[in-house]
Scaffold this motif. Structure first.
Motif, PDB file in Angstrom:
ATOM      1  N   ASP A 221      -7.066 -10.276   5.576  1.00 49.24           N
ATOM      2  CA  ASP A 221      -7.847 -10.675   6.381  1.00 49.24           C
ATOM      3  C   ASP A 221      -7.878  -8.618   7.620  1.00 49.24           C
ATOM      4  O   ASP A 221      -7.295  -8.505   7.887  1.00 49.24           O
ATOM      5  N   ASN A 222      -8.857  -8.876   8.886  1.00 50.25           N
ATOM      6  CA  ASN A 222      -9.082  -7.620  10.534  1.00 50.25           C
ATOM      7  C   ASN A 222      -8.780  -6.427   9.346  1.00 50.25           C
ATOM      8  O   ASN A 222      -7.848  -5.736   9.844  1.00 50.25           O
ATOM      9  N   VAL A 223      -9.458  -6.321   8.715  1.00 50.41           N
ATOM     10  CA  VAL A 223      -9.600  -4.665   7.855  1.00 50.41           C
ATOM     11  C   VAL A 223     -10.702  -4.479   8.368  1.00 50.41           C
ATOM     12  O   VAL A 223     -11.967  -4.934   8.553  1.00 50.41           O
ATOM     13  N   GLN A 224     -10.517  -3.189   9.016  1.00 47.59           N
ATOM     14  CA  GLN A 224     -11.626  -2.063   9.710  1.00 47.59           C
ATOM     15  C   GLN A 224     -12.254  -1.102   8.550  1.00 47.59           C
ATOM     16  O   GLN A 224     -11.129   0.258   8.435  1.00 47.59           O
ATOM     17  N   LEU A 225     -12.973  -0.854   7.923  1.00 46.19           N
ATOM     18  CA  LEU A 225     -13.402   0.437   7.363  1.00 46.19           C
ATOM     19  C   LEU A 225     -14.516   1.312   8.468  1.00 46.19           C
ATOM     20  O   LEU A 225     -15.349   0.827   8.737  1.00 46.19           O
ATOM     21  N   LYS A 226     -14.289   2.169   8.399  1.00 45.73           N
ATOM     22  CA  LYS A 226     -15.469   3.710   9.545  1.00 45.73           C
ATOM     23  C   LYS A 226     -15.918   4.368   8.963  1.00 45.73           C
ATOM     24  O   LYS A 226     -15.861   3.352   7.570  1.00 45.73           O
ATOM     25  N   ALA A 227     -17.083   4.788   9.264  1.00 42.07           N
ATOM     26  CA  ALA A 227     -17.580   5.583   8.271  1.00 42.07           C
ATOM     27  C   ALA A 227     -18.188   6.267   7.038  1.00 42.07           C
ATOM     28  O   ALA A 227     -17.089   6.926   6.700  1.00 42.07           O
ATOM     29  N   ASP A 228     -18.935   5.811   6.100  1.00 39.87           N
ATOM     30  CA  ASP A 228     -18.445   7.131   4.979  1.00 39.87           C
ATOM     31  C   ASP A 228     -17.053   6.418   4.683  1.00 39.87           C
ATOM     32  O   ASP A 228     -16.603   7.474   3.357  1.00 39.87           O
ATOM     33  N   THR A 229     -17.000   5.225   4.477  1.00 35.86           N
ATOM     34  CA  THR A 229     -15.131   5.195   4.012  1.00 35.86           C
ATOM     35  C   THR A 229     -15.704   4.338   2.139  1.00 35.86           C
ATOM     36  O   THR A 229     -16.352   4.468   1.699  1.00 35.86           O
ATOM     37  N   GLU A 230     -15.435   5.444   1.405  1.00 36.65           N
ATOM     38  CA  GLU A 230     -14.807   4.422   0.070  1.00 36.65           C
ATOM     39  C   GLU A 230     -13.865   4.145  -0.585  1.00 36.65           C
ATOM     40  O   GLU A 230     -12.513   4.145  -0.546  1.00 36.65           O
ATOM     41  N   VAL A 231     -14.032   2.228  -1.075  1.00 38.85           N
ATOM     42  CA  VAL A 231     -12.940   1.926  -0.893  1.00 38.85           C
ATOM     43  C   VAL A 231     -13.266   1.358  -2.642  1.00 38.85           C
ATOM     44  O   VAL A 231     -14.085   0.078  -3.241  1.00 38.85           O
ATOM     45  N   VAL A 241      -5.742  -3.175   9.054  1.00 42.85           N
ATOM     46  CA  VAL A 241      -5.508  -3.004   7.636  1.00 42.85           C
ATOM     47  C   VAL A 241      -7.239  -1.476   9.062  1.00 42.85           C
ATOM     48  O   VAL A 241      -7.679  -1.970   8.710  1.00 42.85           O
ATOM     49  N   ILE A 242      -6.662  -0.421   8.842  1.00 47.90           N
ATOM     50  CA  ILE A 242      -7.769   0.230   9.555  1.00 47.90           C
ATOM     51  C   ILE A 242      -7.913   2.124   8.225  1.00 47.90           C
ATOM     52  O   ILE A 242      -6.880   2.903   8.493  1.00 47.90           O
ATOM     53  N   ILE A 243      -9.188   1.852   7.710  1.00 51.58           N
ATOM     54  CA  ILE A 243      -9.671   3.099   7.127  1.00 51.58           C
ATOM     55  C   ILE A 243     -10.531   4.234   7.232  1.00 51.58           C
ATOM     56  O   ILE A 243     -11.442   3.095   7.726  1.00 51.58           O
ATOM     57  N   ASP A 244      -9.876   5.432   8.170  1.00 47.55           N
ATOM     58  CA  ASP A 244     -10.757   5.663   9.243  1.00 47.55           C
ATOM     59  C   ASP A 244     -12.310   6.266   8.887  1.00 47.55           C
ATOM     60  O   ASP A 244     -11.904   6.325   6.832  1.00 47.55           O
ATOM     61  N   ASN A 245     -12.783   7.111   8.945  1.00 46.75           N
ATOM     62  CA  ASN A 245     -14.261   7.981   8.039  1.00 46.75           C
ATOM     63  C   ASN A 245     -14.427   9.169   7.281  1.00 46.75           C
ATOM     64  O   ASN A 245     -13.359   9.800   7.359  1.00 46.75           O
ATOM     65  N   GLY A 246     -14.868   9.194   6.114  1.00 48.47           N
ATOM     66  CA  GLY A 246     -14.666   9.353   5.230  1.00 48.47           C
ATOM     67  C   GLY A 246     -13.900   9.534   4.666  1.00 48.47           C
ATOM     68  O   GLY A 246     -13.267  10.010   3.203  1.00 48.47           O
ATOM     69  N   ALA A 247     -12.380   8.396   4.586  1.00 50.23           N
ATOM     70  CA  ALA A 247     -11.486   8.116   3.748  1.00 50.23           C
ATOM     71  C   ALA A 247     -11.949   7.256   2.273  1.00 50.23           C
ATOM     72  O   ALA A 247     -12.977   6.918   2.470  1.00 50.23           O
ATOM     73  N   HIS A 248     -11.659   8.128   1.217  1.00 49.65           N
ATOM     74  CA  HIS A 248     -11.417   7.733  -0.737  1.00 49.65           C
ATOM     75  C   HIS A 248     -10.122   6.551  -0.722  1.00 49.65           C
ATOM     76  O   HIS A 248      -9.360   7.412  -0.439  1.00 49.65           O
ATOM     77  N   VAL A 249      -9.895   5.491  -1.013  1.00 47.39           N
ATOM     78  CA  VAL A 249      -9.257   4.510  -1.351  1.00 47.39           C
ATOM     79  C   VAL A 249      -9.499   3.749  -2.971  1.00 47.39           C
ATOM     80  O   VAL A 249     -10.507   3.577  -2.685  1.00 47.39           O
ATOM     81  N   LYS A 250      -8.675   4.688  -3.776  1.00 46.69           N
ATOM     82  CA  LYS A 250      -8.937   3.437  -5.175  1.00 46.69           C
ATOM     83  C   LYS A 250      -7.778   3.555  -6.063  1.00 46.69           C
ATOM     84  O   LYS A 250      -6.793   4.580  -5.400  1.00 46.69           O
ATOM     85  N   ASN A 251      -7.350   2.816  -6.618  1.00 44.15           N
ATOM     86  CA  ASN A 251      -6.811   2.933  -8.081  1.00 44.15           C
ATOM     87  C   ASN A 251      -4.761   2.725  -6.969  1.00 44.15           C
ATOM     88  O   ASN A 251      -4.498   3.084  -7.600  1.00 44.15           O
ATOM     89  N   SER A 252      -5.256   1.775  -5.818  1.00 39.07           N
ATOM     90  CA  SER A 252      -3.735   1.887  -4.841  1.00 39.07           C
ATOM     91  C   SER A 252      -3.493   0.808  -4.252  1.00 39.07           C
ATOM     92  O   SER A 252      -5.102   0.106  -3.994  1.00 39.07           O
ATOM     93  N   ILE A 253      -2.232   0.411  -4.025  1.00 39.61           N
ATOM     94  CA  ILE A 253      -2.295  -0.587  -3.022  1.00 39.61           C
ATOM     95  C   ILE A 253      -1.819  -0.190  -1.550  1.00 39.61           C
ATOM     96  O   ILE A 253      -1.030   0.746  -0.850  1.00 39.61           O
ATOM     97  N   VAL A 254      -2.721  -0.712  -0.422  1.00 45.40           N
ATOM     98  CA  VAL A 254      -2.521  -0.313   1.373  1.00 45.40           C
ATOM     99  C   VAL A 254      -1.602  -1.827   1.540  1.00 45.40           C
ATOM    100  O   VAL A 254      -2.337  -3.310   1.769  1.00 45.40           O
ATOM    101  N   TYR A 255      -0.523  -1.629   2.174  1.00 44.90           N
ATOM    102  CA  TYR A 255       0.156  -2.667   2.715  1.00 44.90           C
ATOM    103  C   TYR A 255      -0.526  -3.019   4.310  1.00 44.90           C
ATOM    104  O   TYR A 255      -1.367  -2.463   4.893  1.00 44.90           O
ATOM    105  N   ASP A 256      -0.385  -4.169   4.998  1.00 39.42           N
ATOM    106  CA  ASP A 256      -0.163  -4.613   5.958  1.00 39.42           C
ATOM    107  C   ASP A 256       0.345  -3.484   6.881  1.00 39.42           C
ATOM    108  O   ASP A 256       0.858  -2.938   6.740  1.00 39.42           O
TER     109      ASP A 256
END
Length: 467
Positions: A221-231, A241-256
């Motif tokens: 809930d309440n996840v914000q993905l910014k421009a050009d992100t890849e998840v 959770v906030i994932i900022d501009n151009g960030a890439h997240v894969k094969n990963s666990i991101v906690y609250d």
């Protein structure tokens, strides 16, 4: 029938290196706390009373699970000593156990079962006390007349429908998350909407068209993905959770309550707030400010201009607000409005400063007017002139004996105005922390001016509720 859940403290010691201040049973598998899987299992079996026993403080558990009404069960809590054996724990909880057959979950592990193909007579058909699974982590079925027996004499039975995986290290924990996502996601009630295979989406997810989501993926809930992100693929993202501009997240666990900075590449990692964990090596590190902001540095000119702007605008606001504050000063230190000197954290290193703060004892039409014209902030503006506080920054965190300074943001800098104030809707504590993280990585003279103007506009228009 009743159920009792217990694990010895030695089985969860490894967790503290990576997940500080997190109760072991609130650790999440596929975005769902470990203990919640046990609750679902008990509910499927018609077990309505559950006793949770732990050597840890259960405050967090009680806050999250409460009395169990949400799951249709009654949860009670008990404390054990670190060295207590299972038999001793049962004897200490004899008043809970004595009047019914009991199912005991012993050891720290993940409970596997299939809600779609569940043998509801599994427990009902059992006649004798027995241990369903061998090993240190297992399930005991105990008839009430056998409570004082030696568990070593119980016969062992295997079951194809349920099993437990012991969670004993960070690599096993990491692998277990993606095993559940790949192989067993349909077996449980996982959080989020699931209209597509291997895709679970929570509420209030915000992302632009330029964001790229690849399954398998779980977004809380309440996840914000910014421009050009890849998840994704292989991404489990928690709540707030906030994932900022151009960030890439894969094969990963991101906690609250975690923030991923601009242009960062997170692969095969676990992110817990500001801790980056490598599940293969077992190494973890505190994410420094430089890493978080991905190379964005304030130069000396910009820093000077921000400080100059802080003092100039603070002086202007003091002048503008002087007359309104003087007129309503008669209300200060009455039953309606009070000023008090309070200690707040001033820096991320835990240093403390004393600030004069205006608080409302009683909400009236007068106090609402006082709040609308920012007069609650008036005393703090003088601290901006002396350099004790920033005009724009993080929320003020009150310094109390029971506050853990490790929870302060890496670049914590308190301010009279905060980024959260530009939003007309009320923000909860978790969202305010995320707003602070976002501000710290995007702070600039232009941003500060925008925040002050928007916050003042929201106050004057009455869009922000009186706190």
């Amino acid at each position: 029938m009743k159920a009792l859940v217990y694990s010895a403290v030695k089985q969860t010691d490894w967790l503290h290196k990576y997940f500080q201040n997190l109760h072991p049973y609130l650790l999440k598998i596929a975005n769902k706390p470990v203990f919640e899987y046990f609750l679902d299992f008990c509910s499927l079996n018609g077990i309505e009373e559950i006793r949770f026993v732990s050597s840890h403080q259960n405050t967090e558990m009680e806050y999250y699970f409460g009395s169990g009404d949400k799951w249709g069960v009654n949860i009670s809590y008990s404390i054990a000593k670190p060295g207590d054996s299972l038999k001793k724990v049962i004897l200490k909880n004899n008043s809970f156990c004595k009047d019914a057959d009991i199912l005991v979950f012993n050891g720290y592990g993940f409970l596997h079962y299939d809600k779609n193909n569940f043998p509801k007579n599994l427990i009902a058909d059992m006649k004798d006390s027995s241990k369903l699974i061998d090993g240190d982590t297992g399930i005991y079925f105990i008839r009430k007349e056998d409570l004082r027996s030696s568990f070593d004499n119980f016969r062992s039975e295997s079951s194809d429908s349920i099993r437990i995986t012991e969670i004993s290290n960070i690599k096993l924990y990491y692998d277990l998350n993606f095993y559940v996502l790949h192989e067993e996601s349909s077996n449980y009630v996982l959080p989020g909407y699931n209209n597509e295979e291997f895709v679970f989406l929570g509420k209030n997810i915000i992302y632009p068209k330029s964001a790229d989501l690849k399954k398998p993926i779980i977004l809380g809930d309440n996840v914000q993905l910014k421009a050009d992100t890849e998840v994704g693929p292989e991404a489990i993202i928690g709540n707030n959770v906030i994932i900022d501009n151009g960030a890439h997240v894969k094969n990963s666990i991101v906690y609250d309550l975690s923030y991923i900075g601009s242009e960062l590449d997170i692969d095969n990692k676990i992110v817990y707030k500001d801790v980056l964990i490598d599940p293969d090596s077992g190494e973890s590190m505190k994410i420094s400010d430089a890493f978080l902001i991905s190379g964005i540095q304030e130069n000396m000119v910009n820093t000077f201009m921000q400080r100059f702007f802080d003092k100039v605008l603070a002086g202007i606001l003091i002048g503008v607000l002087y007359m309104p504050e003087a007129i309503i000063r008669m209300l200060i230190n009455t039953k309606i409005i009070r000023q008090k000197s309070t200690k707040f954290y001033a820096k991320a290193d835990g240093s403390i400063e004393r600030f004069l703060k205006t608080v409302f004892v009683e909400h009236t039409s007068g106090s609402k007017l006082f709040y609308r014209f920012l007069l609650d902030k008036y005393p703090l503006l003088f601290d901006v002139l002396t350099g004790k506080i920033n005009l724009v920054g993080c929320r003020l965190v009150e310094a109390q004996n029971d506050v853990d300074t490790s929870d302060l943001l890496t670049d914590y800098r308190p301010g009279v105005f905060q980024y959260s104030e530009i939003f007309p809707s009320e923000r909860d504590e978790n969202q305010v922390m995320l707003d602070d993280m976002y501000y710290l990585t995007h702070k600039s003279l232009k941003t500060d001016i925008s925040i002050v103007l928007k916050a003042m506009k929201n106050r004057l228009s009455g869009k922000i509720k009186l706190h």
